[in-house]
Motif scaffolding. Sequence first.
Motif, PDB file in Angstrom:
ATOM      1  N   GLY A  89     -22.587   5.581 -17.767  1.00  0.00           N
ATOM      2  CA  GLY A  89     -22.972   6.515 -16.711  1.00  0.00           C
ATOM      3  C   GLY A  89     -21.946   6.556 -15.604  1.00  0.00           C
ATOM      4  N   ILE A  90     -21.462   5.389 -15.201  1.00  0.00           N
ATOM      5  CA  ILE A  90     -20.425   5.330 -14.161  1.00  0.00           C
ATOM      6  C   ILE A  90     -19.121   5.936 -14.668  1.00  0.00           C
ATOM      7  CG2 ILE A  90     -18.966   3.719 -12.872  1.00  0.00           C
ATOM      8  CD1 ILE A  90     -21.458   1.968 -12.524  1.00  0.00           C
ATOM      9  N   HIS A 124     -21.810   0.792  -3.832  1.00  0.00           N
ATOM     10  CA  HIS A 124     -20.551   0.655  -4.556  1.00  0.00           C
ATOM     11  C   HIS A 124     -20.846   0.343  -6.023  1.00  0.00           C
ATOM     12  CE1 HIS A 124     -16.597  -0.694  -5.809  1.00  0.00           C
ATOM     13  NE2 HIS A 124     -16.123  -0.133  -4.695  1.00  0.00           N
ATOM     14  N   TYR A 125     -20.115   0.986  -6.919  1.00  0.00           N
ATOM     15  CA  TYR A 125     -20.448   0.849  -8.334  1.00  0.00           C
ATOM     16  C   TYR A 125     -20.245  -0.572  -8.840  1.00  0.00           C
ATOM     17  CZ  TYR A 125     -15.572   0.861 -10.026  1.00  0.00           C
ATOM     18  OH  TYR A 125     -14.274   0.550 -10.316  1.00  0.00           O
ATOM     19  N   LEU A 126     -19.264  -1.307  -8.297  1.00  0.00           N
ATOM     20  CA  LEU A 126     -19.078  -2.694  -8.714  1.00  0.00           C
ATOM     21  C   LEU A 126     -20.262  -3.561  -8.284  1.00  0.00           C
ATOM     22  CD1 LEU A 126     -15.283  -3.285  -7.986  1.00  0.00           C
ATOM     23  CD2 LEU A 126     -16.387  -3.009 -10.211  1.00  0.00           C
ATOM     24  N   HIS A 127     -20.767  -3.283  -7.084  1.00  0.00           N
ATOM     25  CA  HIS A 127     -21.939  -4.015  -6.604  1.00  0.00           C
ATOM     26  C   HIS A 127     -23.140  -3.728  -7.506  1.00  0.00           C
ATOM     27  CE1 HIS A 127     -24.503  -5.947  -3.533  1.00  0.00           C
ATOM     28  NE2 HIS A 127     -25.396  -5.035  -3.904  1.00  0.00           N
ATOM     29  N   ARG A 128     -23.313  -2.461  -7.866  1.00  0.00           N
ATOM     30  CA  ARG A 128     -24.453  -2.099  -8.721  1.00  0.00           C
ATOM     31  C   ARG A 128     -24.341  -2.759 -10.088  1.00  0.00           C
ATOM     32  NH1 ARG A 128     -27.861   2.186  -8.436  1.00  0.00           N
ATOM     33  NH2 ARG A 128     -27.514   1.859  -6.204  1.00  0.00           N
ATOM     34  N   LEU A 129     -23.164  -2.782 -10.666  1.00  0.00           N
ATOM     35  CA  LEU A 129     -22.984  -3.424 -11.975  1.00  0.00           C
ATOM     36  C   LEU A 129     -23.267  -4.921 -11.897  1.00  0.00           C
ATOM     37  CD1 LEU A 129     -19.797  -1.627 -13.368  1.00  0.00           C
ATOM     38  CD2 LEU A 129     -22.167  -1.338 -14.113  1.00  0.00           C
ATOM     39  N   MET A 130     -22.887  -5.574 -10.814  1.00  0.00           N
ATOM     40  CA  MET A 130     -23.169  -7.003 -10.667  1.00  0.00           C
ATOM     41  C   MET A 130     -24.669  -7.243 -10.521  1.00  0.00           C
ATOM     42  SD  MET A 130     -22.361 -10.097 -10.700  1.00  0.00           S
ATOM     43  CE  MET A 130     -20.588  -9.886 -10.920  1.00  0.00           C
ATOM     44  N   VAL A 131     -25.347  -6.371  -9.792  1.00  0.00           N
ATOM     45  CA  VAL A 131     -26.802  -6.498  -9.657  1.00  0.00           C
ATOM     46  C   VAL A 131     -27.467  -6.393 -11.028  1.00  0.00           C
ATOM     47  CG1 VAL A 131     -28.878  -5.370  -8.763  1.00  0.00           C
ATOM     48  CG2 VAL A 131     -26.902  -5.704  -7.268  1.00  0.00           C
ATOM     49  N   LEU A 151     -30.423   3.393 -13.469  1.00  0.00           N
ATOM     50  CA  LEU A 151     -29.661   2.212 -13.073  1.00  0.00           C
ATOM     51  C   LEU A 151     -28.564   2.532 -12.061  1.00  0.00           C
ATOM     52  CD1 LEU A 151     -29.294   0.355 -16.499  1.00  0.00           C
ATOM     53  CD2 LEU A 151     -30.807  -0.229 -14.608  1.00  0.00           C
ATOM     54  N   ILE A 152     -27.994   3.727 -12.146  1.00  0.00           N
ATOM     55  CA  ILE A 152     -26.872   4.038 -11.258  1.00  0.00           C
ATOM     56  C   ILE A 152     -27.232   5.102 -10.228  1.00  0.00           C
ATOM     57  CG2 ILE A 152     -25.213   3.418 -13.036  1.00  0.00           C
ATOM     58  CD1 ILE A 152     -24.645   6.391 -13.427  1.00  0.00           C
ATOM     59  N   ARG A 198     -19.047   9.673 -14.442  1.00  0.00           N
ATOM     60  CA  ARG A 198     -18.775  10.180 -13.106  1.00  0.00           C
ATOM     61  C   ARG A 198     -17.301  10.019 -12.741  1.00  0.00           C
ATOM     62  NH1 ARG A 198     -22.966  11.253 -14.785  1.00  0.00           N
ATOM     63  NH2 ARG A 198     -25.025  10.957 -13.836  1.00  0.00           N
ATOM     64  N   ARG A 199     -16.739   8.879 -13.074  1.00  0.00           N
ATOM     65  CA  ARG A 199     -15.349   8.619 -12.684  1.00  0.00           C
ATOM     66  C   ARG A 199     -14.378   9.531 -13.420  1.00  0.00           C
ATOM     67  NH1 ARG A 199     -12.992   3.282 -12.182  1.00  0.00           N
ATOM     68  NH2 ARG A 199     -12.314   4.083 -10.165  1.00  0.00           N
ATOM     69  N   LEU A 200     -14.798  10.008 -14.600  1.00  0.00           N
ATOM     70  CA  LEU A 200     -13.938  10.930 -15.339  1.00  0.00           C
ATOM     71  C   LEU A 200     -14.238  12.381 -14.997  1.00  0.00           C
ATOM     72  CD1 LEU A 200     -13.904   9.268 -18.887  1.00  0.00           C
ATOM     73  CD2 LEU A 200     -12.282   8.981 -17.008  1.00  0.00           C
TER      74      LEU A 200
END
Length: 1017
Positions: free
Chosen positions: A903-904, A738-745, A971-972, A907-909
């Motif tokens: 980067g995220i 999950h992208y939120l999990h990756r950003l927190m890491v 990173l992502i 992808r989201r766009l």
Amino acid sequence: MASLGRGGFLALAVIFHLVYIFSIFDIYFVSPIVHGMRSFGVEHPAPAKRLVLFVGDGLRADKAFQSFPNPTPKEPTADDLVPRPLAPFLRSRILEHGTFGVSHTRVPTESRPGHVALIAGLYEDVSAVTTGWKLNPVNFDSIFNRSRHTWSWGSPDILPMFSEGAVPGRVDADQYEAEAEDFTQDATALDIWVFDKVKAMFHEAKTNATLNTMLRQDKNVLFLHLLGLDSTGHGFRPYSKEYLHNIKVVDEGVSEIYQLIQDFYGDDDTAYVFTADHGMSDWGSHGDGHPDNTRTPLITWGAGLAKPVITTDGVAPGHADNFSYDWGLQHVQRHDVEQADVAALMAYLVGLDFPVNSVGELPLSYLDATIEQKAHAALANARGVLEMYAVKEAEKQRTELRYQPFVAFSGEGQSVADRVQRIEDIISSGQYDQSIVMSKELLHDGLKGLRYLQTYDWFFLRVLITFGYLGWMAYATTTVIDVHVLHGSSAGERTSISLVVFTSILVLLYSSFLISESPLQYYAYAFFPVFFWEEVYARRNGLFAGLKVLFGNADGAKSYIAAGLEALIFLGVLEALVQSYFQRIIFTICYIIGAFWPLVYGLDFLSANISLIGPWMIGCLSLSTFTLLPVIKTEDANTITYGGILMLGAGLIYLFFEQSITAKSRSGRSDSKTSSLSRAIMGCQIGVVILSIIVTRSSVASMQARKGLPFGNQIVGWLCLLSSLVLPFVHRIAPNNHYLHRLMVIFLTFSPSFIILTISYEGLFYCTFCATLLIWVRLEHAIYLHTTDSNSTTISQPPSRASTITSTTAPNSDLIAISESASSDVASSRTTRTLTTSDFRISLFFLFFLQSAFFSTGNIASVSSFSLESVLRLIPVFDPFSQGALLILKILIPFACISAALGILNRRLGLASSALFMVVMAVGDVLVLNFFWMVRDEGSWLDIGTTISHFVIGSLLCVFVASLEVVSEMLIAGVDVTETVVDGVKGEQEVFNVTKSANGSASSMTTAGKGQRPVID
């Protein structure tokens, strides 16, 4: 140049910018060193038999002369609070025995170039400092090399560069071990070591006949390099009691050495010079052109040196700048010099020829000599400079087809030989004052002539470099349009005529370089603009076609005017970013404007996304305060702790509420669920943050108590730093994509670094900055959903695929309509949309965040804005490259967060992974070109140093952007971005939830029932 591919484009961007960074050194800072000159000196007997040079490394002029309370009284009394001069012996030399002034240094205000100017009389080109402290990039002449023998004591970072380049056996260097340079310990021990070694040598000379004989010869030099002041200033700041105490130690040591030498020789044939290589800023740094770094003391006394000129009524000459108003010396004439002038002075005092590379002007006011002797000395000084001019002119004449001579030496009877002969005739006739004036004019013309020859190719090179940068911007724009608007469908259209024209231009440029024997890098400077413009011309049709696609919706004059205004605003923001390098408050203004930017999308958008807009406004307004805070920061353990607690709080909140935080954006896939092992690994990251807070507070307390850095703290600090960088890889055992999990890491990965390597509010900035980036990613996605037209918008498909994908977006959704032929293969499709003009705004935001990361917690354009206090918690011993690497790590951390966020967002766009990065690389050189033309090599050294650093930073930003795309992919990697797909078959709609991985391809698909609301985050 789509054929290069994404990797080729990034590599080209990096190579081009790295090569062009060096252009300013070839244009503005050509090395002044030439060889093959005759040396000149004064023929009359030397006024001194020997010279003693004291260099107080890092000693500021004002601190040397001002009065302070006793910084380290043994038994404090009321008398200790009364201000008094900290260097009474040196002050007595000024008041009774010698001449004093301020020696003005040049950038970079570092030890190596400072000592080269003092001892060799030349200003190395600025890039020389990057070659290291010990080895010489080119050989140069020096006072030590011309002496009969030189004894030197001091730092291993300074002495070798003069001993290794001199005549073998002529310079003795006695140096302590590098480990002795510990910034957390009492650095006065370094200076005491030097004084003790000098005393030991003279003591040995009483029983060593060979040494005694050598010491009693003429033309000897003794050099005492006193590093304690520099180390103490770095560790405790120049206003600290430790620094002020070090001044007392140096003064006492100089007094003892003076008395020792006087007793040993029993004569008055010794000349003494006391000065510094550079000053130091209030925050314990140096390197740039700040006046605190460029103004150093110069005190001379002894054989051949003038006595003080005392004024009994009013202020003596030399104090007009009011810099010395509080020194208590305004009745003594102050004689300011340029740093290179000191070398000429020392050569004269002991009867040496002036170093052949010296550009210093002999300061006649320092000499105790007759007017006739001064006249001869001034002429010899001028002839030394003119000899350099003659050699350089001969080289230029040999390599230029149509050489234009320097005007001052080209008129009738104005040649160098004619003017020297006239001065000699005037000296012979006894008109010494007139000859001195003429000699000074001749020397100054010689210096101007040297500058003329150094800048001979300026105009041509600057135009060439300008065409290179403009060519890159045009080429990059063409590539962006070709790849992300036309999707590689345009082909180059070269003609025979165009190939002949561009090839001929390159051949002509290269031919001129061959004839002029130009450096190899000139060929690269010429290749890039020809290559770029040829590519742009070959793809001109694709460029125009892409612009039509981008602006195809423009209808009528009003639309074109609106588009023009948007372009002007875009350029205006770029120019504002240029000015932000000089005025950090511009970031504050931009953040305040940005806080209210979402309001332009209307009340409907505001009401639907208030949960995003509110935090966005708070984040922007919070970030706007950091650029109002002072650049000069003092170490504050409490502020560091507050930042660490924020990082800890963010990690704990996410850890405990991860399920509810990510639930809204889950696609319902089982592998999206958080495992207990993943939570345990994140808990370890949080534990490292806690340990970092504890060890940093302990280290700060110990060093502030002057107890040094405990070895255990150093070990734990390194363990925290290294483990924080290793733990993210452990998440591969229990991946959560999950992208939120990756950003927190990622956030927790760099949190310990931002605790250990900060001295004040930087940790608070890191937390606020990362939170704002996360909100920005989500806000941009919400804006995309809000503004996407309900009509179909083309989504790119690989050129090799026959199927087409178009987007049909219902209100408040992001739905992709896939044709029947494509719906069966959605999992393997690469679905990216066409770049639009609104994406340029996103790229501008990205560029702004990049700049803000550089300047919000300091002024990275100033070398002096870096404090060593943070790195001393890990490396307490002087190690410039290792300590610099840690400082660079701290600077680069926000960029890792920015790259992951962008980067995220890509992808989201629905954009290709490189789209926004390439746009930034295309427009970023607007800043670089501005800075290129702002570079100065004259005027105040503060301005010169600032313009150099601005250009280098601007250029490296483009390299960073290219590197950040690679970092972003790393990173992502594997991150899932939830999207929604609608299959329209024969008028019916079937809803798919498509999870898009970080490489842009659809990794899985699930079906939602008809009429159900698809999952959209």
